[in-house]
Design a protein around this motif. Structure first.
Motif, PDB file in Angstrom:
ATOM      1  N   ASN A 141      40.914  81.419   4.444  1.00  0.00           N
ATOM      2  CA  ASN A 141      41.378  81.733   5.794  1.00  0.00           C
ATOM      3  C   ASN A 141      40.302  82.253   6.754  1.00  0.00           C
ATOM      4  N   SER A 142      39.586  83.336   6.368  1.00  0.00           N
ATOM      5  CA  SER A 142      38.681  83.964   7.327  1.00  0.00           C
ATOM      6  C   SER A 142      37.535  83.045   7.811  1.00  0.00           C
ATOM      7  N   HIS A 172      43.122  73.851  18.936  1.00  0.00           N
ATOM      8  CA  HIS A 172      42.536  74.927  19.751  1.00  0.00           C
ATOM      9  C   HIS A 172      41.471  74.486  20.748  1.00  0.00           C
ATOM     10  N   ALA A 227      35.135  87.835  11.995  1.00  0.00           N
ATOM     11  CA  ALA A 227      36.429  87.579  11.361  1.00  0.00           C
ATOM     12  C   ALA A 227      36.426  87.914   9.869  1.00  0.00           C
ATOM     13  N   GLU A 264      38.921  81.150  10.594  1.00  0.00           N
ATOM     14  CA  GLU A 264      39.113  82.036  11.736  1.00  0.00           C
ATOM     15  C   GLU A 264      37.768  82.232  12.443  1.00  0.00           C
ATOM     16  N   ARG A 292      37.027  79.154  14.495  1.00  0.00           N
ATOM     17  CA  ARG A 292      37.841  79.077  15.705  1.00  0.00           C
ATOM     18  C   ARG A 292      37.389  80.099  16.757  1.00  0.00           C
ATOM     19  N   ALA A 293      37.128  81.321  16.283  1.00  0.00           N
ATOM     20  CA  ALA A 293      36.891  82.400  17.238  1.00  0.00           C
ATOM     21  C   ALA A 293      35.436  82.483  17.703  1.00  0.00           C
TER      22      ALA A 293
END
Lengths: 158, 134, 276
Positions: free
Chosen positions: C83-84, C130, C266, C87, C90-91
């Motif tokens: 997951n991270s 996104h 993240a 993230e 994306r971020a």
């Protein structure tokens, strides 16, 4: 429409593989077996769980396994040694497996369809069982037999 | 973390409970939607996570999700369906009703932990590493 | 000679053989792994034991060679694994590269050990969900793996519900997949975003266009130190200045070649190649 026209042996095999892979992630391989029915006949105890499907198709999905395999599954699900399991625990575990197979079958059928609660019986196999089913897929797991049967409603015993 | 496991199968409740206890969660169980609602109304320690089967006697999982989402006090609870019901329309119905995630039966224990990780439910690094470490 | 004795004898052969074919190091504790992974190969080839398999490989059976390499290298994978890192993509990572490339309007991402496709498809979903500003850009996701059978499955984009359960958010399942019998099929738009290609990281690499982001996750752990060094040098050579490298959670920075700056974002660490 007949249940067995929509749900063939390949689909049953696929669902059964996923079910077994989920239950025992690390050990054993589910092997298709043409002799599972014969092995079940010879098994000292046997557990059968059936769920009925009604709606766009009518019929039943059954999961049968030998008593030792049922106990092994229950031990995994309850996280307990086999010696600590009562009969109801084993019955419930095999019933839930039939429910999972039936539920997966239901998801492949045109809506609306509904699924009954599993009915679990113990005891010997009827000798004509394989013939009355529209689709029967046998498996061997850790040396123990299991069988998934699909019956169309018109062919299901009254 | 506190969790409520709602399933009419005792074996499935036990399986889910064992996995959650393995990551240090405090787990209570309910046998169907109505039982779950009654327990939620009575408790003064609301669960952070509720795992919900779809097909159950008395009140099914979808009705339970709708009932829980009616009460603003229960908004913080994370709701995850754990069911064989994987038809597109039904999954959409459950998410629209307020379920946060969806786990299809059958599932492996690691899949449950990965979904929790996705939802931001704290899963101890070790437990996750044990299942995703290759 | 019993079956067990035969299998005991075969293990050192497989250690050497796998290392020669894939540079993967199998320590003695990995005996169970060799046995469980190769048992289906033995069964499918109608052989009796690992010893038989060893003799067939020594005779140069190419079909079995592929089967053995595939069986030993197909690894655990899941959607948005850990997951991270996704993230972080994306971020931080993708927004930064998009800004840096705004004049060129091109972005290249390489998933360097893509297994059955979950990693590159997860990236494709992030881009789709996104980064609508990338429409009209030349975006390429290159996905490579050693295993032909893994790549074949990845190209098909057809997954069982057990695989779908592993980390794929339900909303993404509904948006990007359709039902195909007991399986789920990823949609064509996402499939078209990813180019799959066979590549053995441990051997000489084909020409790869310069990349903005390289994901090299959970693969270095299988190699010995010299191989790791060589692969990381290759990564550096194929990354644009300012580009990012993402490693697996268990992989440390200790052996990283010079030139990378670790950045915490993240709850994970990404490595940015210094601008010259």
């Amino acid at each position: 429409m007949l249940l067995s026209e929509l749900i063939g042996p390949e689909t049953i095999e696929e669902i059964a593989h996923q079910l077994w892979a989920s239950l025992v992630p690390t050990e054993g391989v589910l092997v298709p077996s043409a002799c599972a029915l014969a092995h079940l006949h010879r098994a000292s105890g046997r557990i059968t769980a059936a769920v009925s499907i009604s709606g766009s198709c009518d019929g039943t999905v059954e999961l049968a396994c030998s008593e030792p395999l049922g106990r092994a599954i229950a031990a995994f699900m309850f996280g307990l040694p086999e010696a600590d399991l009562d009969e109801a625990a084993v019955t419930d575990a095999v019933g839930e497996l039939a429910n999972i197979v039936g539920g997966n079958v239901k998801s492949l059928l045109p809506p609306p369809t509904s699924l009954s609660i599993p009915i679990v019986t113990t005891g010997p196999t009827a000798s004509d069982e394989g013939r009355t089913a529209s689709c029967a897929v046998g498996f061997d797991f850790l040396g123990e037999p299991a069988l998934v049967l699909v019956r169309d409603a018109s062919l299901a015993p009254a | 973390m506190r969790a409520l496991v709602v399933d009419d199968s005792r074996a499935m409740r036990a399986l889910l409970t064992n996995i959650l206890r393995g990551i240090g969660a405090e787990v209570v169980q309910a046998t169907d939607g109505r039982d779950a609602l009654e327990q939620l109304r009575r408790t003064d320690a609301l669960p952070d996570l509720v795992l919900i089967d779809w097909h159950m006697p008395e009140m099914n999982g979808l009705e339970l999700v709708k009932a829980v989402r009616k009460d603003p006090a229960w908004k913080p609870m994370t709701l995850m369906m754990v069911t064989t019901e994987s038809e597109h329309e039904n999954m959409v119905r459950a998410l629209l009703a307020g379920a946060d995630e969806y786990l299809i039966k059958p599932f492996t224990p690691d899949a449950l932990l990965e979904k929790l990780n996705l939802l931001g439910v704290p899963v101890p690094e070790q437990a996750l590493a044990a299942v995703t470490g290759g | 000679m019993t079956l067990t004795e035969r299998e005991e004898d075969a293990f050192p052969f497989f250690q050497d053989y796998i290392f020669a074919k894939s540079a993967i190091v199998l320590t003695d504790e990995k005996r169970y792994l060799v046995e469980t992974r190769l048992a289906p190969v033995v069964q499918q080839a109608n052989l009796r034991c690992l010893g038989d398999l060893m003799r067939a490989l020594m005779r140069g059976d190419r079909q079995l060679e592929t089967a053995v390499v595939d069986a030993m290298t197909t690894n655990e994978t899941s959607w948005f694994r850990d997951n991270s890192p996704f993230e972080a993509l994306r971020a931080h990572v993708l927004p930064e590269r998009i800004t840096a490339n705004s004049a060129r309007r091109a972005l290249s991402i390489w998933s360097a050990a893509c297994s059955t496709g979950q990693e590159p498809y997860s990236i494709a979903m992030i881009l789709e969900a996104h980064f609508p500003e990338l429409s009209g850009w030349n975006v390429e996701i290159l996905a490579t793996d050693l295993s032909q059978s893994a790549l074949e499955k990845a190209r098909q984009g057809r997954f069982s519900s057990l695989e779908i359960n592993r980390g794929l958010p339900a909303a993404h399942l509904l948006q990007y997949f359709s039902r195909d019998g007991a399986h789920f099929q990823i949609n064509d738009a996402l499939k078209r975003r990813v180019r799959f290609q066979q590549l053995n990281l441990a051997q000489a690499w084909p020409v790869i266009p310069p990349q903005d982001v390289i994901l090299l996750r959970n693969v270095l752990i299988y190699f010995d130190a010299p191989t790791r060094q060589r692969i990381l040098a290759g990564v550096r050579a194929n990354l644009r200045p300012g580009g990012f490298l993402l490693l697996g959670a268990a992989e440390t920075t200790r052996e990283l070649v010079e030139g990378f700056v670790p950045i915490s974002v993240a709850r994970t660490t990404v490595y940015q190649l210094k601008e010259i």
